[in-house]
Design an enzyme around this catalytic site. Structure first.
Site, PDB file in Angstrom:
ATOM      1  N   HIS A  48       1.124  -7.701  -9.034  1.00 41.03           N
ATOM      2  CA  HIS A  48       1.289  -6.260  -8.805  1.00 41.03           C
ATOM      3  C   HIS A  48       1.455  -5.467 -10.104  1.00 41.03           C
ATOM      4  O   HIS A  48       1.284  -4.248 -10.118  1.00 41.03           O
ATOM      5  CB  HIS A  48       2.517  -6.041  -7.909  1.00 41.03           C
ATOM      6  CG  HIS A  48       2.462  -4.801  -7.090  1.00 41.03           C
ATOM      7  ND1 HIS A  48       1.809  -3.656  -7.489  1.00 41.03           N
ATOM      8  CD2 HIS A  48       2.992  -4.518  -5.871  1.00 41.03           C
ATOM      9  CE1 HIS A  48       1.947  -2.726  -6.551  1.00 41.03           C
ATOM     10  NE2 HIS A  48       2.644  -3.220  -5.563  1.00 41.03           N
ATOM     11  N   LYS A  99      -6.164   6.695  14.885  1.00 37.41           N
ATOM     12  CA  LYS A  99      -6.213   7.965  14.148  1.00 37.41           C
ATOM     13  C   LYS A  99      -6.823   9.103  14.974  1.00 37.41           C
ATOM     14  O   LYS A  99      -6.360  10.239  14.925  1.00 37.41           O
ATOM     15  CB  LYS A  99      -7.015   7.740  12.868  1.00 37.41           C
ATOM     16  CG  LYS A  99      -7.148   8.962  11.984  1.00 37.41           C
ATOM     17  CD  LYS A  99      -7.846   8.633  10.681  1.00 37.41           C
ATOM     18  CE  LYS A  99      -9.325   8.440  10.871  1.00 37.41           C
ATOM     19  NZ  LYS A  99     -10.029   8.219   9.585  1.00 37.41           N
ATOM     20  N   LYS A 134      -4.953  12.702  15.473  1.00 37.75           N
ATOM     21  CA  LYS A 134      -5.540  13.912  14.871  1.00 37.75           C
ATOM     22  C   LYS A 134      -5.865  14.955  15.936  1.00 37.75           C
ATOM     23  O   LYS A 134      -5.776  16.155  15.683  1.00 37.75           O
ATOM     24  CB  LYS A 134      -6.783  13.543  14.056  1.00 37.75           C
ATOM     25  CG  LYS A 134      -6.409  12.724  12.814  1.00 37.75           C
ATOM     26  CD  LYS A 134      -7.472  12.704  11.765  1.00 37.75           C
ATOM     27  CE  LYS A 134      -7.173  13.737  10.688  1.00 37.75           C
ATOM     28  NZ  LYS A 134      -7.869  13.454   9.436  1.00 37.75           N
ATOM     29  N   TYR A 176      11.479   3.438   1.826  1.00 38.03           N
ATOM     30  CA  TYR A 176      10.620   3.754   0.674  1.00 38.03           C
ATOM     31  C   TYR A 176       9.197   3.795   1.191  1.00 38.03           C
ATOM     32  O   TYR A 176       8.723   2.826   1.781  1.00 38.03           O
ATOM     33  CB  TYR A 176      10.774   2.624  -0.355  1.00 38.03           C
ATOM     34  CG  TYR A 176       9.758   2.591  -1.474  1.00 38.03           C
ATOM     35  CD1 TYR A 176      10.101   3.024  -2.751  1.00 38.03           C
ATOM     36  CD2 TYR A 176       8.473   2.098  -1.286  1.00 38.03           C
ATOM     37  CE1 TYR A 176       9.178   2.973  -3.792  1.00 38.03           C
ATOM     38  CE2 TYR A 176       7.543   2.042  -2.324  1.00 38.03           C
ATOM     39  CZ  TYR A 176       7.904   2.481  -3.564  1.00 38.03           C
ATOM     40  OH  TYR A 176       6.998   2.426  -4.597  1.00 38.03           O
ATOM     41  N   THR A 196       5.292   4.509  -0.340  1.00 36.57           N
ATOM     42  CA  THR A 196       4.542   4.748  -1.568  1.00 36.57           C
ATOM     43  C   THR A 196       3.805   6.083  -1.499  1.00 36.57           C
ATOM     44  O   THR A 196       3.056   6.324  -0.561  1.00 36.57           O
ATOM     45  CB  THR A 196       3.500   3.635  -1.771  1.00 36.57           C
ATOM     46  OG1 THR A 196       4.148   2.379  -1.619  1.00 36.57           O
ATOM     47  CG2 THR A 196       2.881   3.727  -3.144  1.00 36.57           C
TER      48      THR A 196
END
Length: 612
Positions: free
Chosen positions: A327, A406, A410, A439, A441
């Site tokens: 990473h 999705k 939407k 958390y 990203t």
């Protein structure tokens, strides 16, 4: 003339690097205001009051001085965070990185032309390898399209780190070496390393100026496979890369001291385009359940992975594939990009090679034979044992939710990423009866060498909505209103983070300035609420959207009582990967995923009953 003009105006992968804006330093007042807001869900009145006082004192005192020094630093650097982040997040970390830091995932080819099938490992491997090498050539020629949001180009620097890049262990700090060059910059290594049954082979993939074809690559892979399956296993030097970092650094120094040839061999592995791993396992996989293949990509045989390599391409005995990546040099979106490119090409060619079957007379692969002694063999055994012990403690659950995806979110004007994040908040709340510090990203690639910022999805708005979902007296209308407020808040925070207005990296910068100046650690960072709300890498939920393509990945949790939660989103489904440690009695990845799926249904139901 027109043609020539078109050629010269063609965008090159790295052409905007010099004109990208510098990473900004947010305002101290704004960062502290956002920080205070982020700790609220985890504090009672008294705790919050104390933290508020600490923050005010910091803002009016040492914080302001540190902030000025940070502004000074930013004047001289286009990215004030870059070097710090690399060191703090990756290179200074001493725990074994192969399992704890690397990310891994399955390849999507099994969903179409390449379902699991014994006896296909080598032939498919030659094709997948060839597509990866084509991508490498596109990068070398700078023909990989520049990523953009609208017309705004994003930083592409991480793509330089995909091939011919390796982390090298150090006693107190590791380093990253990249041997990659674009064609205009000069020569770049053109060999790959192949690991099989504890042995290491290398061969050039360019022959007489041309990239080898899949039949030619197949010949090389078959030679290695047959040799390794008819002769004794090798020592498995690669297992050392799964060790605790300082121990690996010392073992490496010892190895080099034994015989200078060992150093040459290590260099060949480090500079190779990628490591191609031939695994003996046959992980189960279906389009609804990726758990076993994902687990094996993440925690497979340590003797056939080079844990420090930026890219290990893994082939399993039943013709399914995965990857495992260090990473430190790049974030997952780089691998998502190459994986999608390869998958699209396999799809387009119906999983076959349609070119010439002719195989030129090509030199056979070279085996790298390390000089080892009892000490080295003991080090390898110890590394393997500790790795497999830790690996066996990891629970990995990867399922596809196929009721909708999705398209439907939407249609209801709900951001699909926020949809998953809020569902996870609700799932965690239902499982534990309390909010989970989280958390997510956020990417900062609008800026020069930008990588990531922390976005904290556990907002007060999210918690209020979770509470209303568990409150039998709350009306559907009230629940829906609270959910939409949580959406609005999340979307705004994410936008701020991407625009360089997050606060976590800013606070990290202030802490590191204090350390560099030899000052005591400011009280802000020792306050119990700092780590209780996730600060200092203590997030119970470590999450990331892997993207909107057919590519999935996973990492381990950040803390022992936490979860790693990675997902990708398609038109008709959400694919969720969750990890937890079995030795923690509180965590259960299976339960958390099922509760997240239940939350998906509940949220859509709230939208459907809007008219009530």
């Amino acid at each position: 003339m027109e043609n020539q003009l078109a050629k010269s105006t063609e965008e090159r992968t790295f052409q905007y690097q010099d004109t990208l804006p510098s990473l900004p330093v947010p305002s101290l007042e704004e960062s502290l205001k956002k920080y205070l807001e982020s700790v609220k869900p985890f504090a009672n009145e008294e705790e919050y009051k104390k933290t508020d006082e600490i923050v005010q004192k910091f803002q009016n005192g040492i914080g302001e001085k540190l902030h000025q020094k940070l502004l000074e630093r930013a004047k001289g650097k286009r990215n004030w965070l870059e070097e710090w982040w690399l060191n703090v997040a990756y290179l200074d970390v001493r725990i074994p990185s192969q399992l704890n830091v690397n990310f891994a995932g399955p390849a999507a080819h099994f969903e179409h032309y390449w379902p699991p099938k014994e006896g296909t490992q080598l032939e498919r491997g030659s094709i997948i390898l060839w597509h990866n090498l084509n991508y490498w050539q596109l990068l070398r020629k700078e023909k990989v399209p520049v990523h953009k949001v609208g017309n705004t180009p994003l930083d592409m620097n991480q793509f330089r780190m995909l091939f011919s890049t390796c982390k090298v262990p150090g006693i107190t700090r590791d380093s990253v070496i990249s041997y990659f060059r674009t064609e205009s910059e000069g020569c770049s290594p053109n060999h790959i390393a192949v690991l099989c049954r504890g042995r290491v082979f290398v061969f050039d993939v360019i022959h007489e100026g041309c990239l080898m074809t899949p039949p030619e690559l197949l010949r090389q892979l078959t030679y290695i496979y047959k040799k390794c399956h008819s002769e004794p296993d090798g020592p498995g030097i690669a297992a050392l890369t799964s060790e605790e970092r300082t121990r690996w650094a010392k073992a490496r120094e010892y190895l080099i001291g034994l015989d200078p040839e060992n150093f040459i061999s290590l260099e060949k592995i480090q500079s190779s385009l990628l490591v191609y791993s031939i695994e003996d396992g046959s992980p189960h996989v279906t389009p609804e359940d990726y758990s076993e293949i994902t687990a094996m990509a993440l925690i497979g045989d340590p003797t056939v992975r080079w844990g420090d390599k930026s890219y290990n391409l893994i082939s399993f005995s039943n013709g399914v594939f995965g990857s495992s990546c260090d990473h430190a040099p790049f974030d997952a979106m780089v691998l998502v990009n190459v994986s999608y490119y390869v998958d699209e090409n396999i799809l387009k060619n119906e999983g076959r090679w349609k070119g010439s079957e002719k195989v030129q007379d090509i030199p056979l692969p070279e085996e790298l034979v390390f000089t080892v002694d009892e000490k080295v063999l003991n080090d390898i055994d110890q590394a393997k044992a500790q790795y497999l012990k830790e690996a066996s403690d990891l629970q990995t659950v990867v399922y596809a939710f196929t009721s909708f995806g999705k398209k439907l979110t939407k249609k209801h004007q709900l951001h699909p990423d926020t949809f998953v994040q809020l569902a996870l908040q609700l799932a965690y709340y239902r499982l534990y009866g309390r909010p989970g510090c989280c958390y997510e990203t956020a990417m900062t690639r609008y800026f020069y060498h930008g990588r990531t910022e922390t976005m904290r999805p556990c907002t007060l708005e999210a918690v209020r909505w979770c509470q209303s979902m568990q409150d039998p007296s709350a009306s559907l209308h009230e629940r829906r209103q609270k959910m939409l407020q949580a959406f609005t808040k999340h979307n705004k925070l994410m936008k701020d983070c991407s625009a360089g207005k997050g606060f976590d990296r800013h606070l990290l910068g202030l802490l590191l300035i204090a350390k560099e100046e030899g000052l005591p650690v400011p009280e802000l960072f020792t306050d119990p609420l700092f780590s209780k709300s996730g600060g200092g890498g203590n997030f119970v939920l470590s999450t990331s959207l892997v993207g909107y393509l057919r590519v999935q990945g996973v990492v381990v949790p950040m803390v022992h009582n936490g979860y790693g939660f990675f997902y990708h989103i398609r038109d008709d489904r959400f694919v969720v990967a969750c990890t937890a440690w079995k030795s923690c009695p509180e965590t259960d990845a299976e339960k958390l995923v099922q509760l997240t799926f239940r939350a998906f249904h509940d949220m859509i139901q709230l939208m459907n009953t809007a008219h009530l």
